[in-house]
Design an enzyme around this catalytic site. Structure first.
Site, PDB file in Angstrom:
ATOM      1  N   TRP A 273     -32.307   4.307 -10.184  1.00 53.30           N
ATOM      2  CA  TRP A 273     -32.792   4.800 -10.801  1.00 53.30           C
ATOM      3  C   TRP A 273     -31.688   5.425 -11.653  1.00 53.30           C
ATOM      4  O   TRP A 273     -30.637   6.190 -11.853  1.00 53.30           O
ATOM      5  CB  TRP A 273     -34.036   6.530 -10.438  1.00 53.30           C
ATOM      6  CG  TRP A 273     -34.730   7.066 -11.542  1.00 53.30           C
ATOM      7  CD1 TRP A 273     -35.299   6.189 -12.067  1.00 53.30           C
ATOM      8  CD2 TRP A 273     -34.306   7.934 -12.459  1.00 53.30           C
ATOM      9  NE1 TRP A 273     -36.669   7.157 -13.264  1.00 53.30           N
ATOM     10  CE2 TRP A 273     -35.755   8.462 -13.367  1.00 53.30           C
ATOM     11  CE3 TRP A 273     -33.103   8.794 -12.949  1.00 53.30           C
ATOM     12  CZ2 TRP A 273     -34.856   9.369 -14.257  1.00 53.30           C
ATOM     13  CZ3 TRP A 273     -32.993   9.564 -13.315  1.00 53.30           C
ATOM     14  CH2 TRP A 273     -34.526   9.903 -14.980  1.00 53.30           C
TER      15      TRP A 273
ATOM     16  N   SER B 107     -29.257   3.813  -4.224  1.00 53.49           N
ATOM     17  CA  SER B 107     -29.662   5.115  -4.269  1.00 53.49           C
ATOM     18  C   SER B 107     -32.155   4.604  -4.048  1.00 53.49           C
ATOM     19  O   SER B 107     -31.714   4.129  -3.776  1.00 53.49           O
ATOM     20  CB  SER B 107     -29.498   5.736  -5.765  1.00 53.49           C
ATOM     21  OG  SER B 107     -30.127   7.132  -5.927  1.00 53.49           O
TER      22      SER B 107
ATOM     23  N   PHE C 106     -29.147  14.218 -14.929  1.00 53.56           N
ATOM     24  CA  PHE C 106     -28.741  13.606 -13.952  1.00 53.56           C
ATOM     25  C   PHE C 106     -27.711  12.374 -13.172  1.00 53.56           C
ATOM     26  O   PHE C 106     -27.054  13.167 -12.139  1.00 53.56           O
ATOM     27  CB  PHE C 106     -30.147  12.868 -13.274  1.00 53.56           C
ATOM     28  CG  PHE C 106     -30.144  11.876 -11.986  1.00 53.56           C
ATOM     29  CD1 PHE C 106     -31.097  12.652 -11.438  1.00 53.56           C
ATOM     30  CD2 PHE C 106     -30.235  10.807 -11.342  1.00 53.56           C
ATOM     31  CE1 PHE C 106     -31.958  12.058 -10.275  1.00 53.56           C
ATOM     32  CE2 PHE C 106     -29.961   9.893 -10.237  1.00 53.56           C
ATOM     33  CZ  PHE C 106     -31.591  10.639  -9.134  1.00 53.56           C
ATOM     34  N   THR C 107     -26.598  12.342 -14.478  1.00 53.83           N
ATOM     35  CA  THR C 107     -25.830  11.571 -13.891  1.00 53.83           C
ATOM     36  C   THR C 107     -24.888  12.103 -13.449  1.00 53.83           C
ATOM     37  O   THR C 107     -23.993  11.573 -12.789  1.00 53.83           O
ATOM     38  CB  THR C 107     -25.334  10.148 -15.070  1.00 53.83           C
ATOM     39  OG1 THR C 107     -26.796   9.334 -14.799  1.00 53.83           O
ATOM     40  CG2 THR C 107     -23.982   9.489 -14.714  1.00 53.83           C
TER      41      THR C 107
ATOM     42  N   LEU D  61     -25.083  14.799 -12.123  1.00 52.54           N
ATOM     43  CA  LEU D  61     -25.047  15.947 -10.742  1.00 52.54           C
ATOM     44  C   LEU D  61     -24.559  14.552  -9.701  1.00 52.54           C
ATOM     45  O   LEU D  61     -23.643  14.866  -8.933  1.00 52.54           O
ATOM     46  CB  LEU D  61     -25.898  16.181 -10.690  1.00 52.54           C
ATOM     47  CG  LEU D  61     -27.218  16.941  -9.630  1.00 52.54           C
ATOM     48  CD1 LEU D  61     -25.795  18.213  -9.076  1.00 52.54           C
ATOM     49  CD2 LEU D  61     -28.031  17.240  -9.346  1.00 52.54           C
TER      50      LEU D  61
ATOM     51  N   ASP E 180     -21.775  14.029  -1.875  1.00 50.46           N
ATOM     52  CA  ASP E 180     -22.934  13.220  -2.581  1.00 50.46           C
ATOM     53  C   ASP E 180     -24.001  14.750  -2.890  1.00 50.46           C
ATOM     54  O   ASP E 180     -24.362  15.319  -2.001  1.00 50.46           O
ATOM     55  CB  ASP E 180     -23.688  12.956  -1.698  1.00 50.46           C
ATOM     56  CG  ASP E 180     -24.298  11.650  -2.893  1.00 50.46           C
ATOM     57  OD1 ASP E 180     -25.102  12.342  -3.461  1.00 50.46           O
ATOM     58  OD2 ASP E 180     -25.171  10.255  -1.920  1.00 50.46           O
TER      59      ASP E 180
ATOM     60  N   HIS F 199     -22.146  10.541  -5.478  1.00 48.07           N
ATOM     61  CA  HIS F 199     -22.872   9.476  -5.225  1.00 48.07           C
ATOM     62  C   HIS F 199     -22.902   8.953  -5.353  1.00 48.07           C
ATOM     63  O   HIS F 199     -23.349   7.563  -4.704  1.00 48.07           O
ATOM     64  CB  HIS F 199     -24.534  10.545  -5.801  1.00 48.07           C
ATOM     65  CG  HIS F 199     -25.855   9.975  -6.398  1.00 48.07           C
ATOM     66  ND1 HIS F 199     -26.932  10.192  -4.575  1.00 48.07           N
ATOM     67  CD2 HIS F 199     -26.689   8.914  -6.944  1.00 48.07           C
ATOM     68  CE1 HIS F 199     -27.869   9.214  -4.676  1.00 48.07           C
ATOM     69  NE2 HIS F 199     -27.777   8.641  -5.671  1.00 48.07           N
TER      70      HIS F 199
END
Length: 512
Positions: free
Chosen positions: A22, A82, A144-145, A147, A206, A233
């Site tokens: 995602w 993912s 999000f990226t 994190l 991660d 991640h």
């Protein structure tokens, strides 16, 4: 969608299909893609709503699986990162017969933590992502990226220099909702009862998929291979070699591509011309011999001795040692037997099953031979069996990246396998270490071999017996038209001359 390493539609060879997560797209694989192109036709998919893929009318799990069914070639190793890994696992559980292997990278069975599955993302954090994306999708993907990077500055710089293209807002929101809903426990249970090889790779640092989930997965699904490595991640960007190694190991579980009898016959036919044509092989063999220990040993084995070019030098270096010369090709051994060496035993056999007692070889020397063994892990275990404790292994072997120009040129002509595949340096090192060898010295050397023409290059490969012996190779002769196309696509100088690149892993290993 991108196709790499295939100039025609994907056909008989097993394809490697990559499915991103995602917020990313097919760019999210970084150096994984060019490295994997060495091992077969490669297909990089963009999820619906990313890149040139339109959003799905039905964005449910079943809608995505139907879409994936339409995209996949007949035979594939499916690699998902993912969310892509979760979709890949769900597809594999539904249609395991479509795949020859599955690798999930930084993928959980349940992305959002529950009481029954606590090793996942906190529900409050996921809910904040979902709410924020509806109003500010770009800001949410950036958060999000960030994190996902987990303070890995180099990865942040890499993403800033080449940012992935974002999804359409409707597709991104629908897939984020899907990410929060998926619970793949039943799918994993069904998949565990099939014969499909499954590997799940996780990252130690991660922040989205806690590495603690490995312990639960190993207990609940013992038939899966659960692996972990350092990184955030974004493993494909941070640890591309580790992802490639996992794919290689899945490919290795398929039926062998090389025909060993054809290998032996090919080298036997080339025995008479080998020494004159094998200039690079002789150069590498001499470089490897320079790494040999100065101490005297009782037994020295030249494994894959070919026509015996290094036997006199080994005999001179270790005059009191029992020499053992082994090769798969009887014709090569007959040529080697003409060398002026004493006290030598001649063995015609396969390196993967040596007719020797355990621990009988103090120094095992092998140059430009073991690339003909596809099952590298069992091979290294066999080498460890015959090498004595504290004994040494001198190994030089061509690895992935070898003959890359020839492979790329053929890929623009057709989709057949024309060039033998070479295992990666990472796989060799991992297999040797697992077998019980300790690395004393190791380097990757690039050799650029000049040739008068592409035709001369092909003739030189044939003269040393190293032409294509894959079981999946074309069974009909290569026509003049296709050869002319090859000559056109191969990079050459104005006078028609060319170079061929060989990547050679060379090192000295000690048996624990």
């Amino acid at each position: 969608m991108q196709l790499v390493g295939a100039g025609a539609p994907l056909m008989a060879a097993t394809a490697i299909v990559l499915l991103h997560g995602w917020g990313g797209n097919s760019r999210s694989w970084g150096q994984v893609a060019p490295q994997l192109a060495e091992f077969g036709p490669l297909q990089l998919l963009d999820l619906p709503g990313y890149g040139d893929q339109p959003p799905l009318a039905d964005p449910s799990l079943q809608g995505h699986l139907q879409w994936l069914d339409e995209q996949l070639p007949a035979r594939a190793v499916l690699v998902g990162f993912s969310l892509g890994g979760m979709l890949a696992l769900a597809f594999a559980a539904q249609q395991p017969q479509r795949l020859t292997g599955l690798l999930t990278v930084a993928s959980n069975l349940c992305f959002v933590a529950t009481a029954q599955w606590p090793s996942a993302l906190a529900p409050t954090l996921f809910e904040s992502f979902y709410r924020e994306f509806a109003g500010e999708p770009g800001k949410t993907i950036a958060r999000f990226t960030s994190l996902a990077c987990n303070s890995q500055r180099q990865i942040k710089k890499q993403l800033a220099a080449n940012p992935p293209l974002p999804p359409t807002p409707e597709a991104g929101l629908a897939q984020l909702a899907l990410l929060g809903e998926l619970q793949l426990f039943d799918a994993a249970a069904r998949l565990a009862n099939t014969s499909l090889p499954v590997t799940m790779l996780f990252a130690e640092q991660d922040a989205l998929v806690p590495v603690a989930v490995c312990e639960r997965l190993a207990v609940d699904y013992p038939s899966f291979t659960i692996e972990r490595c350092a990184g955030s991640h974004l493993l494909p960007l941070q640890q591309p070699e580790r992802v490639v190694l996992a794919v290689e190991q899945l490919l290795a579980q398929q039926p062998e591509h090389l025909d060993k009898r054809a290998v032996a016959a090919s080298f036997s036919r080339a025995a008479g011309s080998y020494r004159a044509a094998a200039s690079l092989q002789c150069e590498v063999a001499e470089q490897l011999l320079a790494l040999a220990p100065n101490r005297q040993v009782a037994t020295v084995m030249d494994l894959g001795c070919a026509s015996g070019g290094q036997l006199p030098a080994l005999h001179q270096r270790y005059p009191e040692a029992q020499l053992v010369a082994a090769d798969l090709a009887l014709g090569m051994l007959q040529q080697a037997a003409q060398q002026p060496v004493d006290n030598c035993v001649w063995l015609c056999g396969d390196a993967e099953s040596l007719p020797l007692a355990g621990g009988t070889v103090e120094l095992l020397y092998s140059s430009f031979a073991l690339q003909w063994c596809e099952q590298i892990e069992p091979l290294c275990a066999e080498l460890a069996r015959v090498v004595a404790a504290a004994g040494e292994l001198l190994l030089a072997v061509p690895v992935a990246g070898t003959l890359s120009e020839l492979r790329s040129a053929w890929a623009r002509v057709d989709s057949e396998i024309h060039v033998n595949r070479f295992a990666s340096a990472q796989r060799w090192r991992a297999a040797l270490e697992k077998a019980g060898f300790v690395c004393e010295q190791l380097e990757l050397r690039e050799h650029r071999q000049p040739h008068r023409s592409v035709r001369a290059l092909l003739q030189s490969i044939k003269a040393v017996g190293a032409h294509n012996v894959n079981r999946q190779r074309a069974t009909t002769a290569t026509g003049r038209g296709r050869l002319q196309q090859l000559y056109q696509h191969y990079p050459t100088a104005a006078d028609g001359s060319c170079t061929a690149t060989w990547q050679v892993l060379m090192g000295r290993w000690r048996r624990r």
